[in-house]
Design a protein around this motif. Structure first.
Motif, PDB file in Angstrom:
ATOM      1  N   ASN A  99     -24.482  17.889  18.120  1.00  0.00           N
ATOM      2  CA  ASN A  99     -23.498  17.569  19.158  1.00  0.00           C
ATOM      3  C   ASN A  99     -22.107  17.961  17.376  1.00  0.00           C
ATOM      4  O   ASN A  99     -21.038  19.009  17.906  1.00  0.00           O
ATOM      5  CB  ASN A  99     -22.943  16.175  19.863  1.00  0.00           C
ATOM      6  N   ALA A 100     -22.738  16.925  16.548  1.00  0.00           N
ATOM      7  CA  ALA A 100     -21.587  17.459  15.797  1.00  0.00           C
ATOM      8  C   ALA A 100     -21.791  18.748  14.821  1.00  0.00           C
ATOM      9  O   ALA A 100     -21.204  19.227  14.494  1.00  0.00           O
ATOM     10  CB  ALA A 100     -21.636  16.287  14.716  1.00  0.00           C
ATOM     11  N   LYS A 101     -22.277  19.140  14.911  1.00  0.00           N
ATOM     12  CA  LYS A 101     -22.580  20.272  14.392  1.00  0.00           C
ATOM     13  C   LYS A 101     -22.401  21.512  14.876  1.00  0.00           C
ATOM     14  O   LYS A 101     -21.609  22.553  14.474  1.00  0.00           O
ATOM     15  CB  LYS A 101     -24.238  20.882  14.015  1.00  0.00           C
ATOM     16  N   VAL A 102     -22.220  21.405  16.326  1.00  0.00           N
ATOM     17  CA  VAL A 102     -20.982  22.316  17.243  1.00  0.00           C
ATOM     18  C   VAL A 102     -19.736  22.528  16.413  1.00  0.00           C
ATOM     19  O   VAL A 102     -19.268  22.901  16.906  1.00  0.00           O
ATOM     20  CB  VAL A 102     -21.229  21.943  18.734  1.00  0.00           C
ATOM     21  N   LYS A 128     -16.745  22.048  10.697  1.00  0.00           N
ATOM     22  CA  LYS A 128     -16.422  24.310  10.181  1.00  0.00           C
ATOM     23  C   LYS A 128     -17.430  24.493   9.348  1.00  0.00           C
ATOM     24  O   LYS A 128     -18.332  23.641   8.670  1.00  0.00           O
ATOM     25  CB  LYS A 128     -15.635  23.573   9.441  1.00  0.00           C
ATOM     26  N   GLN A 129     -18.333  25.681  10.205  1.00  0.00           N
ATOM     27  CA  GLN A 129     -18.985  25.949   9.662  1.00  0.00           C
ATOM     28  C   GLN A 129     -19.091  26.529   8.125  1.00  0.00           C
ATOM     29  O   GLN A 129     -20.399  26.890   7.519  1.00  0.00           O
ATOM     30  CB  GLN A 129     -19.884  27.167  10.127  1.00  0.00           C
ATOM     31  N   ASP A 130     -17.989  26.377   6.700  1.00  0.00           N
ATOM     32  CA  ASP A 130     -18.050  27.188   5.693  1.00  0.00           C
ATOM     33  C   ASP A 130     -18.511  25.837   4.881  1.00  0.00           C
ATOM     34  O   ASP A 130     -19.677  25.818   3.962  1.00  0.00           O
ATOM     35  CB  ASP A 130     -16.895  27.602   5.424  1.00  0.00           C
ATOM     36  N   LYS A 131     -17.275  24.630   4.753  1.00  0.00           N
ATOM     37  CA  LYS A 131     -17.706  23.671   4.162  1.00  0.00           C
ATOM     38  C   LYS A 131     -17.897  22.331   4.613  1.00  0.00           C
ATOM     39  O   LYS A 131     -17.452  21.393   4.473  1.00  0.00           O
ATOM     40  CB  LYS A 131     -16.370  23.244   3.183  1.00  0.00           C
ATOM     41  N   GLY A 132     -18.073  22.603   6.351  1.00  0.00           N
ATOM     42  CA  GLY A 132     -17.765  21.390   6.487  1.00  0.00           C
ATOM     43  C   GLY A 132     -19.435  19.744   5.997  1.00  0.00           C
ATOM     44  O   GLY A 132     -20.440  20.699   6.182  1.00  0.00           O
ATOM     45  N   GLU A 133     -18.895  18.430   6.354  1.00  0.00           N
ATOM     46  CA  GLU A 133     -19.790  18.403   6.693  1.00  0.00           C
ATOM     47  C   GLU A 133     -20.498  17.256   7.413  1.00  0.00           C
ATOM     48  O   GLU A 133     -18.944  16.718   7.631  1.00  0.00           O
ATOM     49  CB  GLU A 133     -20.550  17.200   4.843  1.00  0.00           C
ATOM     50  N   ILE A 134     -21.727  16.559   7.218  1.00  0.00           N
ATOM     51  CA  ILE A 134     -21.979  16.113   9.085  1.00  0.00           C
ATOM     52  C   ILE A 134     -22.700  14.008   7.786  1.00  0.00           C
ATOM     53  O   ILE A 134     -23.723  14.716   7.008  1.00  0.00           O
ATOM     54  CB  ILE A 134     -22.775  15.863   9.859  1.00  0.00           C
ATOM     55  N   LYS A 178     -35.283  14.592   9.474  1.00  0.00           N
ATOM     56  CA  LYS A 178     -36.611  15.521   9.733  1.00  0.00           C
ATOM     57  C   LYS A 178     -35.504  15.948  11.249  1.00  0.00           C
ATOM     58  O   LYS A 178     -35.788  17.008  11.766  1.00  0.00           O
ATOM     59  CB  LYS A 178     -37.611  14.702  10.267  1.00  0.00           C
ATOM     60  N   LYS A 179     -34.453  15.067  11.932  1.00  0.00           N
ATOM     61  CA  LYS A 179     -34.373  15.552  13.515  1.00  0.00           C
ATOM     62  C   LYS A 179     -33.157  16.062  12.648  1.00  0.00           C
ATOM     63  O   LYS A 179     -32.942  17.122  13.027  1.00  0.00           O
ATOM     64  CB  LYS A 179     -33.775  14.316  13.612  1.00  0.00           C
ATOM     65  N   ALA A 180     -32.270  15.208  11.536  1.00  0.00           N
ATOM     66  CA  ALA A 180     -30.959  17.090  10.931  1.00  0.00           C
ATOM     67  C   ALA A 180     -32.192  18.785  11.254  1.00  0.00           C
ATOM     68  O   ALA A 180     -31.212  19.385  10.836  1.00  0.00           O
ATOM     69  CB  ALA A 180     -30.914  16.426   9.787  1.00  0.00           C
ATOM     70  N   GLU A 181     -32.966  18.302  10.170  1.00  0.00           N
ATOM     71  CA  GLU A 181     -33.854  19.894   9.894  1.00  0.00           C
ATOM     72  C   GLU A 181     -34.279  20.556  11.667  1.00  0.00           C
ATOM     73  O   GLU A 181     -33.422  21.559  11.006  1.00  0.00           O
ATOM     74  CB  GLU A 181     -34.944  19.606   8.952  1.00  0.00           C
ATOM     75  N   LYS A 182     -34.768  19.884  12.350  1.00  0.00           N
ATOM     76  CA  LYS A 182     -34.715  20.577  12.833  1.00  0.00           C
ATOM     77  C   LYS A 182     -33.942  20.848  14.000  1.00  0.00           C
ATOM     78  O   LYS A 182     -33.462  22.190  14.913  1.00  0.00           O
ATOM     79  CB  LYS A 182     -35.480  19.058  14.202  1.00  0.00           C
ATOM     80  N   ILE A 183     -32.719  20.881  13.977  1.00  0.00           N
ATOM     81  CA  ILE A 183     -31.190  20.383  14.447  1.00  0.00           C
ATOM     82  C   ILE A 183     -31.048  21.980  13.796  1.00  0.00           C
ATOM     83  O   ILE A 183     -30.175  22.217  13.987  1.00  0.00           O
ATOM     84  CB  ILE A 183     -30.516  20.019  14.996  1.00  0.00           C
ATOM     85  N   GLY A 184     -31.365  22.117  12.225  1.00  0.00           N
ATOM     86  CA  GLY A 184     -30.638  23.257  11.658  1.00  0.00           C
ATOM     87  C   GLY A 184     -29.617  23.000  10.250  1.00  0.00           C
ATOM     88  O   GLY A 184     -28.619  23.564  10.440  1.00  0.00           O
TER      89      GLY A 184
END
Length: 234
Positions: free
Chosen positions: A149-152, A155-161, A178-184
């Motif tokens: 959900n956070a990925k959506v 901000k795609q340029d400099k955003g961080e989760i 690993k969960k993060a990597e699977k989500i991209g």
């Protein structure tokens, strides 16, 4: 130069000077800046949000959320209502009933994009023993839902989760990276977390009869993720 032109030029210079004076200086608290548009998830008694707002001198860049209702905040936390009031007085936005696994569909959040999205110590509650298979699976599901959900909303340029997480067993079994990597999402950095870096922040159990009590942090870290296209692991 005529009197009117001279006056207009002087007025322009004066307005420019006023604009510069009105520009608030950027303020930092650890990894977070007053210039970041921030979404704070699973905020408990909102003391982390308040700590940032005090450091920034404002909460205008903060959107703070909880899965609890407004009534539950008053029942569960001794300082919850007071913290919410301070946030709102400082210009922050507070939303109740926000599920981290569904927040991209929230009526307001879905229209926003954030520089930083932060969830400190995500946990579904103590439904089973902490190290049991069922408890670990539930927490893994929460992590997966939050990150996707956070990925959506990022901000795609400099955003961080960011996820602040306890280290060691059984927390390592949550498979956060690993969960993060699977989500991209790629791991950008891991930094130690110290509660004392955020004056006024009180980590709460949030669940059960001792919801207002703290829990031992032990060794904890903040994991920073970025979309894969901007990750150092690309």
């Amino acid at each position: 130069m005529g009197k009117e032109e001279e006056y207009q030029e002087t007025e322009t210079e004066s307005n420019s000077s006023d604009d510069e004076e009105d520009e608030e200086p950027e303020r930092w608290k650890k990894h977070y800046s007053s210039k970041h548009r921030m979404l704070l998830v699973g905020e408990g008694d909102f003391s982390f949000s308040v700590s940032l707002a005090r450091a920034f001198g404002s909460a205008c860049n903060l959107v703070s959320t909880t899965v609890d209702t407004q009534d539950n905040i008053a029942k569960k936390y001794s300082n919850g209502v007071r913290n919410v009031r301070e946030l709102e007085e400082k210009g922050g936005l507070v939303f109740y009933g926000v599920d981290a696994k569904e927040m991209r569909d929230h009526f307001f959040l879905r229209t926003q994009r954030f520089d930083r999205i932060v969830y400190n110590f995500p946990h579904v509650g103590f439904l089973f023993p902490e190290a049991s298979y069922c408890q670990i699976q539930l927490n893994k599901s929460l992590i997966k839902g939050y990150l996707s959900n956070a990925k959506v909303l990022l901000k795609q340029d400099k955003g961080e989760i960011h996820v602040t997480h306890k280290e060691g067993d059984p927390y390592d079994k949550w498979d956060l990276v690993k969960k993060a990597e699977k989500i991209g999402l790629g791991l950008h950095e891991i930094v130690p977390f110290f509660r004392g870096d955020y004056p006024g922040y009180e980590n709460k159990r949030a669940h059960g009869s001792q919801s207002d009590a703290p829990f031992p942090l032990g060794d904890s870290s903040t994991y920073k993720f970025k979309p894969n296209h901007s990750s150092k692991f690309k």
